[in-house]
Design a protein around this motif. Sequence first.
Motif, PDB file in Angstrom:
ATOM      1  N   ILE A  23       0.852  -1.197   0.000  1.00  0.00           N
ATOM      2  CA  ILE A  23       0.000   0.000   0.000  1.00  0.00           C
ATOM      3  C   ILE A  23       0.886   1.245   0.000  1.00  0.00           C
ATOM      4  CG2 ILE A  23      -1.919  -1.163   1.154  1.00  0.00           C
ATOM      5  CD1 ILE A  23      -1.070   0.161   3.774  1.00  0.00           C
ATOM      6  N   SER A  24       0.281   2.416  -0.207  1.00  0.00           N
ATOM      7  CA  SER A  24       1.058   3.660  -0.251  1.00  0.00           C
ATOM      8  C   SER A  24       1.615   3.992   1.127  1.00  0.00           C
ATOM      9  CB  SER A  24       0.180   4.818  -0.726  1.00  0.00           C
ATOM     10  OG  SER A  24      -0.758   5.154   0.300  1.00  0.00           O
ATOM     11  N   ARG A  25       2.621   4.859   1.155  1.00  0.00           N
ATOM     12  CA  ARG A  25       3.225   5.259   2.434  1.00  0.00           C
ATOM     13  C   ARG A  25       2.207   6.032   3.273  1.00  0.00           C
ATOM     14  NH1 ARG A  25       7.292   9.172   4.521  1.00  0.00           N
ATOM     15  NH2 ARG A  25       8.559   7.975   5.989  1.00  0.00           N
ATOM     16  N   ASP A  26       1.389   6.835   2.615  1.00  0.00           N
ATOM     17  CA  ASP A  26       0.365   7.604   3.333  1.00  0.00           C
ATOM     18  C   ASP A  26      -0.607   6.667   4.051  1.00  0.00           C
ATOM     19  OD1 ASP A  26      -1.124  10.295   3.733  1.00  0.00           O
ATOM     20  OD2 ASP A  26      -2.674   8.961   2.915  1.00  0.00           O
ATOM     21  N   GLU A  27      -1.132   5.690   3.309  1.00  0.00           N
ATOM     22  CA  GLU A  27      -2.055   4.714   3.932  1.00  0.00           C
ATOM     23  C   GLU A  27      -1.372   3.972   5.076  1.00  0.00           C
ATOM     24  OE1 GLU A  27      -4.875   2.502   0.891  1.00  0.00           O
ATOM     25  OE2 GLU A  27      -2.886   2.801   0.012  1.00  0.00           O
ATOM     26  N   ALA A  28      -0.112   3.558   4.838  1.00  0.00           N
ATOM     27  CA  ALA A  28       0.600   2.743   5.835  1.00  0.00           C
ATOM     28  C   ALA A  28       0.802   3.518   7.133  1.00  0.00           C
ATOM     29  CB  ALA A  28       1.940   2.290   5.270  1.00  0.00           C
TER      30      ALA A  28
END
Length: 699
Positions: A198-203
Motif C-alpha cells: 500500500i502507499s506510504r500515506d495509507e501505511a
Amino acid sequence: MTDILQQDIQYMAGVGPNRKKVLSEELGINTLGDLLQYYPYKHIDRSRIYTIHELTGDMPFVQVCGRILSFESFDMGHRKTRVVAHLSDGTGVIDLTWFNYAKDVPKRYKTGIPYIVFGRPTIYNGRVQVVHPDLEPAENIQLSDMGMQPYYNTTEKMKKRGLNSRALDKMTKTLLDLLKQPIAETLPDFITRPNHLISRDEALRQIHYPHNAKELERARLRLKFEELFYVQLNILRYASDHRRKYRGYVFSHIGECFNGFYHNHLPFQLTEAQKRVLREIRKDTASGRQMNRLLQGDVGSGKTLVALMTMLMALDNGYQACIMAPTEILAEQHLRTISSFLEGMDISVGLLTGMVKGKRREQVLNDLADGTLQILVGTHAVIEDTVQFARLGMVVVDEQHRFGVAQRAKLWSKSDNPPHILVMTATPIPRTLAMTLYGDLDVSIIDELPPGRKPVVTTHAFDSRIPSLYDGLRKQMQQGRQVYVVFPLIEESERIDLKSLEDGYATLCQVFPEYRLSKVHGKMKAKEKDEEMQRFARGETQMLVATTVIEVGVNVPNASVMVIMEAQRFGLSQLHQLRGRVGRGAEQSYCILVTSPKLAEETRKRIDIMCETNDGFRIAEADLKLRGPGDLEGTQQSGMAFDLKIADIARDGQIVQMARDEAQRIIDADPTCQSERYHMLWDRLRQLRKTNINWSAIS
C-alpha cells in the motif's frame, strides 16, 4: 507537507520544551515526523461492546457498558486498601478492582452514571472481575470512532510528565488531522505494485489507526519492507561500488607451498565442507576481483586449516599473508597451530602483538617490509602505521565481530591494491542477520566436523546437586582429563561477580586439594592472565576457574568438561561458544549447565535448546528469536548499530529476502546509481544517510 513533518515537536499543542526534552531523551522523538514513526507495539479492538452475561475468565481485553451500583473498601494492612466497585449492565454484575491509589477511586467515579469499562476479565472468588480497568463516561465516546486502539511503549520518566500511551495516542491523532495532503511517497510504483504494497500515506495512517486486523497487517508489511529495502540497497550499492573501484590480485596458479602442504603435511583428510570452501576461495582469488568472504563454522570445524591453505595460495603467487586475531592469547595460539602445521616446510612465520617489543619487533617490521617474512600472525598491532608489507595479498580476520569495519578497511592501505579478505567467525550467524550485518561479504559455511570428533554431551544440573557434580569432576581428573569451571561476569555487577568467582575458586581449592587450579578473570593483567591460561594448556593445572574471558581462548584438547555456573545469566550464543572450548580431543566431552531450580520460562527454553542440540546455526536462530539482534553476542560492535523501528530481523526473514531481491534488481539495472528511473530511490538513500543511522557500520 515535508515542512510539517520536519517541525520541532515542542511547538505541538501540549508539548513545550520540557516534554520535548523527555521525548527526545527517552524515545529520540524531536520532530513531528519522528512522532509519526513511533509505532504502537499493539492494538486492541475497541469497536465492540460485550454484555456482562457473555464474559468469562479466559477472554482478552473487552469492553462493557454499565452503571456502578456501589463501592466496597477492604483494608489490606500496611496502610493499603483494596477498593471494589460493583458494576451492572442489566445482564449481570462484575467487580472492578483497584489496589494502587485506591482511596481516590470513589471520588473519581460516581454511582448511577453509565461508563464504558475496558480491561481483561478474570475470575476471583467465583466472580468476574477486572483489575485496574479504564473507565470513560459513555457520553464522551463514539463507538464508531474507537476501532483498533493503539498502545505505545513509554517509560517511567515519561509517565511523570504525563506522557503515557494515551497521551501519545492523542498527539498522534492531532498530527494526522493536521496532515490534510497525502504523505510523500518513498517507493516508486514499479516496486509497490508487484509486491502488493500500500502507499506510504495509507501505511503511516493505518499503522496507528487501522479499522481491522487486515489493514494493520498491510500497513506493517509496507513499513517493514521499506525499512529493510533501504538497508539492503545501501549494503548492495556499497558492495557494487567497491567491486567496480577495486581490482583484486590475481592468484593465477597453485604451486609448491599449497601442493607441498596438501600432499606431505596435511594432518588429516579434509572434510567435504572444507574442500567446497577452498574451491570457492580459489575461484574468488583467480577472478581478478577482490575477495570479501565470510567463513562461518562452529568451533572445531577446521576454519584455521582452511585459512592457512588460503594464505598458502597467496604465497604461491608471490604475496605475503596475514592473520589478525582479537586477543594476544588467540594470536599466539594461531602462531603455534600454524607453525606446527608448517613444520619441515621452508616458510617464514612471525608474530606481532603489543607484547612483541624492542629488537624482536624491529626485526619483524624489517622482515615484513623487505618480504622475508611470508606469514604474519598478529592482533590490532598489525594495522598500526609503522607496519608495512612488501606485498600483502591475503588478510584473514578471525572473530570479525570483535573488529570494526574501519579496522578491516585500514588493512587495505597496506597494499597497492586491497588484499583479499577472508573473515572467519565461530559464532554462527542466522542467514537473515548475516544478510544485514555482512551484506557486502560472500558467505561460505563449514557445516561438518572433522572425522573422529564426538559431539559434546550437554546436561542441566540444579545448584542443589553440586556435591554429586564434584564427584563427576573428580572422576574425570582421575582419568587425566582437565576441567573448565566458568562463573558469569556481567559489567553492571562486576564486584559481586568477582566475589562470586573468588569464593568459587576458594571452595574448589578446598574440595580438590589433590589437584592444581588456575584462575583467570578480566581484572588480571594481560601477562598474568596469559601465564595462567598457558599453565592450563601445558597440563600443569587440572582445573581452570574463569569468567567468560576464555570464550575465545586457548585450545586444550585434553579438557573434557565445561561447567557453567549460573548458566541462566548467559545468552545462547555465548553458552555455545563456551561449550566449544571442550570436545577438541578424541575423548567424550561434557558441558554441565548449573542453575537454580527457579527459572523463567524463556531461560528454561534456552537451557533446553542447549541440551537438545550442538548445531550452532539452530542455536543462533533460537537466540535471535529469544533475544533480538541487538543482544546477540558481538552484533552491537559489528554493524547492528542502526535502529529498525518496526522490522524484526528474527521474525521477518521472508521480508528481508524480499527486500534484498528487490534491491539486487535495482543495483543490477543501475550499478552506477545514475538512471533517472531510480532517481527517487537514490534521493531517499541520501536523505537516510543524513540521519543517525550508522550506515558505515552496516556495510
